[in-house]
Design a protein around this motif. Structure first.
Motif, PDB file in Angstrom:
ATOM      1  N   MET A 111     -51.952  -1.063  22.339  1.00 49.29           N
ATOM      2  CA  MET A 111     -51.586  -2.282  21.437  1.00 49.29           C
ATOM      3  C   MET A 111     -50.946  -3.331  22.212  1.00 49.29           C
ATOM      4  O   MET A 111     -50.969  -4.414  21.744  1.00 49.29           O
ATOM      5  N   ALA A 112     -50.126  -3.108  23.381  1.00 48.28           N
ATOM      6  CA  ALA A 112     -49.392  -3.998  23.787  1.00 48.28           C
ATOM      7  C   ALA A 112     -50.245  -4.948  24.745  1.00 48.28           C
ATOM      8  O   ALA A 112     -49.832  -5.988  25.340  1.00 48.28           O
ATOM      9  N   TYR A 113     -51.504  -4.281  24.857  1.00 46.25           N
ATOM     10  CA  TYR A 113     -52.571  -4.960  25.960  1.00 46.25           C
ATOM     11  C   TYR A 113     -53.491  -5.920  25.500  1.00 46.25           C
ATOM     12  O   TYR A 113     -54.378  -6.492  26.022  1.00 46.25           O
ATOM     13  N   VAL A 114     -53.708  -5.764  24.011  1.00 49.63           N
ATOM     14  CA  VAL A 114     -54.623  -6.418  23.241  1.00 49.63           C
ATOM     15  C   VAL A 114     -54.099  -7.544  22.435  1.00 49.63           C
ATOM     16  O   VAL A 114     -53.362  -7.412  21.463  1.00 49.63           O
ATOM     17  N   ASP A 115     -54.735  -8.715  22.549  1.00 51.75           N
ATOM     18  CA  ASP A 115     -54.228  -9.635  21.613  1.00 51.75           C
ATOM     19  C   ASP A 115     -55.130 -10.029  20.455  1.00 51.75           C
ATOM     20  O   ASP A 115     -56.363 -10.519  20.804  1.00 51.75           O
ATOM     21  N   PHE A 116     -54.925  -9.573  19.460  1.00 52.25           N
ATOM     22  CA  PHE A 116     -55.860  -9.818  18.254  1.00 52.25           C
ATOM     23  C   PHE A 116     -55.591 -11.101  17.606  1.00 52.25           C
ATOM     24  O   PHE A 116     -54.561 -11.515  17.116  1.00 52.25           O
ATOM     25  N   ARG A 117     -56.708 -11.825  17.410  1.00 52.82           N
ATOM     26  CA  ARG A 117     -56.622 -13.036  16.805  1.00 52.82           C
ATOM     27  C   ARG A 117     -57.516 -13.080  15.394  1.00 52.82           C
ATOM     28  O   ARG A 117     -58.538 -13.807  15.421  1.00 52.82           O
ATOM     29  N   PHE A 118     -57.098 -12.259  14.367  1.00 50.80           N
ATOM     30  CA  PHE A 118     -57.874 -12.104  13.415  1.00 50.80           C
ATOM     31  C   PHE A 118     -57.758 -13.413  12.412  1.00 50.80           C
ATOM     32  O   PHE A 118     -58.423 -13.601  11.606  1.00 50.80           O
ATOM     33  N   GLN A 119     -56.714 -14.148  12.755  1.00 46.67           N
ATOM     34  CA  GLN A 119     -56.687 -15.460  11.948  1.00 46.67           C
ATOM     35  C   GLN A 119     -57.731 -16.668  12.671  1.00 46.67           C
ATOM     36  O   GLN A 119     -57.658 -17.546  12.141  1.00 46.67           O
ATOM     37  N   GLY A 120     -58.310 -16.175  13.772  1.00 41.34           N
ATOM     38  CA  GLY A 120     -59.082 -17.048  14.446  1.00 41.34           C
ATOM     39  C   GLY A 120     -58.223 -17.950  15.377  1.00 41.34           C
ATOM     40  O   GLY A 120     -57.094 -17.547  15.953  1.00 41.34           O
ATOM     41  N   ALA A 121     -58.674 -19.183  15.796  1.00 39.90           N
ATOM     42  CA  ALA A 121     -58.097 -19.797  16.781  1.00 39.90           C
ATOM     43  C   ALA A 121     -58.402 -21.257  16.581  1.00 39.90           C
ATOM     44  O   ALA A 121     -59.462 -21.838  16.198  1.00 39.90           O
ATOM     45  N   THR A 122     -57.600 -22.339  17.020  1.00 39.27           N
ATOM     46  CA  THR A 122     -57.704 -23.796  16.783  1.00 39.27           C
ATOM     47  C   THR A 122     -58.543 -24.099  18.136  1.00 39.27           C
ATOM     48  O   THR A 122     -58.818 -23.279  19.206  1.00 39.27           O
ATOM     49  N   GLU A 123     -59.358 -25.330  18.347  1.00 39.22           N
ATOM     50  CA  GLU A 123     -60.061 -25.590  19.294  1.00 39.22           C
ATOM     51  C   GLU A 123     -58.988 -25.347  20.646  1.00 39.22           C
ATOM     52  O   GLU A 123     -59.576 -25.148  21.777  1.00 39.22           O
ATOM     53  N   GLU A 124     -57.873 -26.021  20.630  1.00 40.23           N
ATOM     54  CA  GLU A 124     -56.797 -25.864  21.598  1.00 40.23           C
ATOM     55  C   GLU A 124     -56.594 -24.459  22.296  1.00 40.23           C
ATOM     56  O   GLU A 124     -56.491 -24.253  23.385  1.00 40.23           O
ATOM     57  N   GLU A 125     -56.314 -23.620  21.326  1.00 42.42           N
ATOM     58  CA  GLU A 125     -56.255 -22.289  21.594  1.00 42.42           C
ATOM     59  C   GLU A 125     -57.476 -21.633  22.293  1.00 42.42           C
ATOM     60  O   GLU A 125     -57.445 -20.741  22.919  1.00 42.42           O
ATOM     61  N   LEU A 126     -58.676 -21.993  21.703  1.00 43.45           N
ATOM     62  CA  LEU A 126     -60.004 -21.346  22.352  1.00 43.45           C
ATOM     63  C   LEU A 126     -60.154 -21.828  23.787  1.00 43.45           C
ATOM     64  O   LEU A 126     -60.404 -21.095  24.570  1.00 43.45           O
ATOM     65  N   PHE A 127     -59.766 -23.177  24.028  1.00 41.50           N
ATOM     66  CA  PHE A 127     -59.889 -23.672  25.345  1.00 41.50           C
ATOM     67  C   PHE A 127     -58.760 -22.808  26.165  1.00 41.50           C
ATOM     68  O   PHE A 127     -59.181 -22.462  27.473  1.00 41.50           O
ATOM     69  N   GLU A 128     -57.614 -22.783  25.782  1.00 39.62           N
ATOM     70  CA  GLU A 128     -56.574 -21.955  26.510  1.00 39.62           C
ATOM     71  C   GLU A 128     -57.078 -20.591  26.659  1.00 39.62           C
ATOM     72  O   GLU A 128     -57.000 -19.844  27.829  1.00 39.62           O
ATOM     73  N   ALA A 129     -57.745 -19.881  25.767  1.00 41.63           N
ATOM     74  CA  ALA A 129     -58.206 -18.649  26.023  1.00 41.63           C
ATOM     75  C   ALA A 129     -59.387 -18.470  27.144  1.00 41.63           C
ATOM     76  O   ALA A 129     -59.458 -17.474  27.953  1.00 41.63           O
ATOM     77  N   TYR A 130     -60.212 -19.652  26.996  1.00 40.96           N
ATOM     78  CA  TYR A 130     -61.284 -19.508  28.106  1.00 40.96           C
ATOM     79  C   TYR A 130     -60.640 -19.757  29.456  1.00 40.96           C
ATOM     80  O   TYR A 130     -60.676 -19.115  30.604  1.00 40.96           O
ATOM     81  N   ARG A 131     -59.539 -20.698  29.487  1.00 39.17           N
ATOM     82  CA  ARG A 131     -58.893 -20.960  30.830  1.00 39.17           C
ATOM     83  C   ARG A 131     -58.078 -19.669  31.402  1.00 39.17           C
ATOM     84  O   ARG A 131     -58.197 -19.373  32.485  1.00 39.17           O
ATOM     85  N   ILE A 132     -57.354 -18.957  30.588  1.00 40.57           N
ATOM     86  CA  ILE A 132     -56.644 -17.734  31.209  1.00 40.57           C
ATOM     87  C   ILE A 132     -57.439 -16.466  31.378  1.00 40.57           C
ATOM     88  O   ILE A 132     -56.986 -15.585  31.943  1.00 40.57           O
ATOM     89  N   SER A 133     -58.705 -16.431  30.905  1.00 43.63           N
ATOM     90  CA  SER A 133     -59.469 -14.996  30.848  1.00 43.63           C
ATOM     91  C   SER A 133     -60.171 -15.119  32.050  1.00 43.63           C
ATOM     92  O   SER A 133     -60.360 -16.368  32.950  1.00 43.63           O
TER      93      SER A 133
END
Length: 240
Positions: A111-133
């Protein structure tokens, strides 16, 4: 019999059209806004022990997000700092499946290592997810008789953003990509295989960068909206 032409996503559907009498059928891979998502293909350091896996797609049990969580569990047991981001908007209110996924994650002590986004993501949050992954994982799978799944835009976006992709070898996008060249293929429903391929990428930085770049270049050549639109224009010319 009333159709003049058809555009489909994969070759199997084009063959279905031909078998049913529509001779003017064309398979066109979907496109992506390349310039919007582009980032230089990622590089990793030799001996890198931290990794963030990313998957994007509306939540349902066939996304096999549990397999990604279990793969990360295996990696952590083997000394890797593995974390997971799941951008998985729960648009169908799949309460039971969501509960099961959370219970699996809890049981795996993840649980401490999984970031669940059940609410989805904004475009900015999506771009950031791609950046940090570090790696995009697409292991969506429907059991037989389908035995696989189609593909959405997210895996293509992730690859354009510089991430190497791990995908199931039954997924329709295997028609476009090549194992060990533009992506890495894994068996469906196999957390062990996912973990194995993640380790391969981490332990061989040259392969990591090579696959990331090759996937990115392939999409630039074959999967932009310009290419897609030209495919329609070519079909229209055939009709003339």
């Amino acid at each position: 019999r009333y159709l003049d032409a058809a555009v489909v996503l994969v070759e199997a559907n084009r063959k279905w059209m031909l078998d049913h009498g529509l001779t003017n059928a064309k398979a066109l891979w979907c496109g992506v806004d390349y310039d919007q998502f582009y980032r230089p293909a990622k590089k990793i350091e030799v001996g890198k022990k931290s990794v963030r896996l990313l998957a994007v797609g509306a939540f349902n049990k066939y996304r096999r997000y549990d397999d990604i969580v279990r793969a990360a569990t295996i990696l952590r047991r083997e000394g890797y700092d593995a974390q997971v981001t799941l951008i998985c908007k729960d648009i169908w209110n799949a309460k039971d499946d969501k509960k099961e996924l959370l219970e699996i994650t809890e049981a795996e002590k993840m649980m401490a290592y999984v970031d669940f986004r059940f609410q989805g993501a904004t475009e900015e949050e999506l771009f950031e997810a791609y950046r940090i992954s570090d790696i995009y994982v697409l292991v969506t799978h429907l059991p037989p008789p389908r035995n696989g799944y189609s593909w959405g835009l997210a895996v293509i976006e992730g690859m354009v953003a510089g991430l190497p992709a791990i995908i199931t070898n039954t997924n329709d996008i295997r028609e476009a990509l090549v194992d060990k060249e533009t992506a890495l293929f894994v068996d469906p429903r196999s957390p062990e295989d996912i973990a194995k391929k993640v380790k391969l990428l981490l332990e061989h930085p040259g392969d990591y960068e090579r696959i990331a770049k090759a996937g990115q270049e392939f999409i630039h050549k074959h999967m932009t909206w310009d290419v897609y639109a030209q495919g329609y224009l070519d079909l229209a010319n055939i009709r003339k």
